[in-house]
Design a protein around this motif. Structure first.
Motif, short mmCIF file in Angstrom:
data_model
loop_
_atom_site.label_atom_id
_atom_site.label_comp_id
_atom_site.label_asym_id
_atom_site.label_seq_id
_atom_site.Cartn_x
_atom_site.Cartn_y
_atom_site.Cartn_z
N LYS A 174 0.82 -1.21 0.00
CA LYS A 174 0.00 0.00 0.00
C LYS A 174 0.86 1.27 0.00
N SER A 175 2.15 1.09 0.23
CA SER A 175 3.05 2.25 0.26
C SER A 175 4.47 1.80 -0.07
N LEU A 176 5.33 2.78 -0.37
CA LEU A 176 6.74 2.47 -0.63
C LEU A 176 7.42 1.93 0.62
N ASP A 177 6.97 2.38 1.78
CA ASP A 177 7.55 1.86 3.04
C ASP A 177 7.33 0.36 3.15
N GLU A 178 6.16 -0.10 2.72
CA GLU A 178 5.88 -1.54 2.75
C GLU A 178 6.79 -2.29 1.77
N VAL A 179 7.04 -1.69 0.62
CA VAL A 179 7.96 -2.30 -0.35
C VAL A 179 9.35 -2.40 0.26
N ALA A 180 9.80 -1.32 0.89
CA ALA A 180 11.13 -1.30 1.51
C ALA A 180 11.26 -2.38 2.59
N LYS A 181 10.19 -2.59 3.36
CA LYS A 181 10.22 -3.62 4.41
C LYS A 181 10.43 -5.01 3.82
N ARG A 182 9.83 -5.26 2.66
CA ARG A 182 9.98 -6.58 2.02
C ARG A 182 11.42 -6.80 1.54
N TYR A 183 12.13 -5.71 1.29
CA TYR A 183 13.52 -5.82 0.82
C TYR A 183 14.51 -5.38 1.91
N HIS A 184 14.08 -5.54 3.15
CA HIS A 184 14.91 -5.12 4.29
C HIS A 184 16.28 -5.79 4.28
N LYS A 185 16.33 -7.09 3.98
CA LYS A 185 17.61 -7.81 4.01
C LYS A 185 18.55 -7.32 2.91
N VAL A 186 18.00 -7.02 1.75
CA VAL A 186 18.83 -6.51 0.64
C VAL A 186 19.38 -5.14 1.01
N ILE A 187 18.52 -4.27 1.53
CA ILE A 187 18.95 -2.93 1.94
C ILE A 187 20.01 -3.02 3.03
N SER A 188 19.82 -3.94 3.97
CA SER A 188 20.79 -4.13 5.06
C SER A 188 22.15 -4.58 4.52
N ALA A 189 22.13 -5.44 3.49
CA ALA A 189 23.40 -5.90 2.89
C ALA A 189 24.13 -4.73 2.24
N TYR A 190 23.39 -3.88 1.55
CA TYR A 190 23.99 -2.69 0.95
C TYR A 190 24.54 -1.76 2.04
N ARG A 191 23.78 -1.58 3.12
CA ARG A 191 24.23 -0.70 4.20
C ARG A 191 25.50 -1.24 4.85
N LYS A 192 25.56 -2.55 5.01
CA LYS A 192 26.75 -3.17 5.59
C LYS A 192 27.97 -2.90 4.71
N ALA A 193 27.79 -3.04 3.40
CA ALA A 193 28.89 -2.79 2.47
C ALA A 193 29.36 -1.34 2.55
N ILE A 194 28.41 -0.41 2.63
CA ILE A 194 28.75 1.01 2.70
C ILE A 194 29.50 1.33 3.99
N ARG A 195 29.01 0.78 5.10
CA ARG A 195 29.66 1.05 6.40
C ARG A 195 31.08 0.49 6.44
N GLU A 196 31.24 -0.73 5.91
CA GLU A 196 32.56 -1.37 5.97
C GLU A 196 33.55 -0.77 4.98
N TRP B 58 17.13 0.90 -6.38
CA TRP B 58 16.35 1.66 -5.39
C TRP B 58 16.74 1.24 -3.97
N CYS B 59 16.96 -0.05 -3.77
CA CYS B 59 17.40 -0.54 -2.45
C CYS B 59 18.76 0.06 -2.09
N LEU B 60 19.66 0.15 -3.07
CA LEU B 60 20.96 0.77 -2.82
C LEU B 60 20.79 2.25 -2.50
N PHE B 61 19.88 2.90 -3.20
CA PHE B 61 19.58 4.31 -2.95
C PHE B 61 19.11 4.52 -1.50
N LEU B 62 18.23 3.65 -1.02
CA LEU B 62 17.74 3.76 0.36
C LEU B 62 18.87 3.52 1.35
N ALA B 63 19.74 2.56 1.03
CA ALA B 63 20.87 2.26 1.91
C ALA B 63 21.83 3.44 1.99
N ALA B 64 22.17 4.02 0.84
CA ALA B 64 23.09 5.16 0.81
C ALA B 64 22.49 6.37 1.50
#
Length: 379
Positions: free
Chosen positions: A79-101, A117-123
């Motif tokens: 129903k929203s982009l936030d719901e889409v982001a939640k479904r791809y939480h693990k992918v976004i987290s992997a990108y965030r981990k890569a950016i932090r490290e 888009w997942c990488l965009f949210l992570a960055a």
């Protein structure tokens, strides 16, 4: 400068091949402070994994998952982009981990589909400078989807409109479409950079028989695939003057493709170097897409010595006009007029001075050097 970007290894021709070439360019670069980290998200793995392999100034991180949610189903239910982001939480987290490290100077986002888009949210979450390299206008790519899904994808693309992001467009027409139909405002922090042509295309010499029409296309609405069927029917009615060859990702066992195969020779997708061999055997390539941010196929064909007709709403048309190939840019509204155009250009090989100019202006070294300069300017 340290760059982190999303990558995808694929054997078929397309933007994934350009990304791999860019990584190889950086690997050979003599700039001591230049390095790149490519993050490859992989599905259908037995266990979740996160591994990195480094060679010189290039590091590839492979993040594996048992299952990556099907984006069509996700946007249909959400129903929203936030719901889409939640479904791809693990992918976004992997990108965030890569950016932090890795602590890159900037994140280069390739494309506007759900994975970029997942990488965009992570960055964004990690507050890292971003450059968005526009490959495909998502709202146009999904025009054939149902309304709810189309609307969600458009919102996804519009979320890339963020203060501080620098944009790279492969053509002026792409910039104009994004400004007028997606973001609805002028984009100031941007650059226009055409796509490169791999050097192996220049090694080919087209052998003309004035008989073979070639088409390379994903089977999606934006590619104007209905024109392919119209061309096949018209060619039959006019005495099978030409042999039509189609490379496509569509399954050959569907009712429609079985019917089409009686009039068109179907070919499976192939890697970039074998694609050069296909162009060499063709006497003209046609690209009838309703819209493309660029259109690598047509320029690769011309680099191989084979003429190519492109629709007016394709970014590569700007390149053709710069090369003096204005007559290759045409409307595909009338099958009769396009057929006459094919008759006029088929078998007329591209002259050496034009191919030399393409090599000079659009070789990987030239385009990737310009890309590095743009990225350095962006930060």
């Amino acid at each position: 400068m340290k760059i982190l970007t999303n990558i995808r290894f694929a054997q078929t021709a397309g933007i994934s091949q350009v990304l791999v070439s860019f990584i190889k360019f950086i690997e050979k670069s003599k700039k001591n402070d230049l390095s790149i980290v490519g993050v490859n998200i992989i599905g259908k793995r037995e266990n979740e994994s996160y591994r990195g392999t480094k060679r010189g100034n290039v590091k590839i991180i492979s993040a594996g998952f048992k299952r990556i949610p099907n984006v069509a189903k996700v946007v249909k239910k959400a129903k929203s982009l936030d719901e889409v982001a939640k479904r791809y939480h693990k992918v976004i987290s992997a990108y965030r981990k890569a950016i932090r490290e890795e602590k890159p100077n900037l994140v280069l986002i390739n494309g506007t589909y759900f994975m970029p888009w997942c990488l965009f949210l992570a960055a964004s979450a990690e507050k890292t400078p971003m450059v968005l390299h526009y490959h495909g206008v998502l709202a146009k790519e999904t025009e054939g989807w149902k309304k709810k899904q189309r609307n969600m994808f458009k919102k996804m693309e519009q979320s890339f409109d963020k203060k501080g992001v620098f944009y790279i467009f492969p053509s002026k027409i792409t910039k104009k479409v994004v400004e007028n139909e997606i973001f609805f405002h002028r984009i100031r922090k941007c650059a226009v950079l055409p796509n490169p042509v791999p050097l192996h295309f220049f090694e080919k010499e087209s052998k003309s028989s004035a008989k073979n029409i070639g088409i390379v296309s994903r089977w999606t609405k934006i590619k104007n695939v209905e024109f392919i069927s119209e061309l096949a029917d018209y060619n039959e009615k006019t005495g099978k003057k030409f042999n039509i060859n189609l490379i496509t990702d569509a399954p050959f066992n569907t009712r429609h493709m079985k019917k089409l195969s009686k009039k068109v020779k179907l070919h499976k997708p192939r890697n970039n170097k074998k694609l050069a061999e296909f162009y060499e055997k063709m006497d003209v390539i046609i690209s009838p897409s309703h819209f493309e941010t660029y259109g690598n196929v047509a320029k690769e064909a011309v680099a191989s010595g084979t003429p190519a007709l492109v629709n007016t709403a394709m970014g590569v048309g700007e390149t053709f006009k710069k090369l003096g190939l204005n007559n290759f840019v045409t409307s595909f509204d009338s099958i009769e007029k396009v057929y006459v155009k094919i008759e006029n250009v088929i078998g007329k090989n591209i002259e050496k001075p034009v191919r030399d100019k393409i090599k000079k202006l659009y070789s990987p070294n030239k385009i990737f050097s310009d890309l590095i300069n743009i990225l350095e300017m962006a930060i």
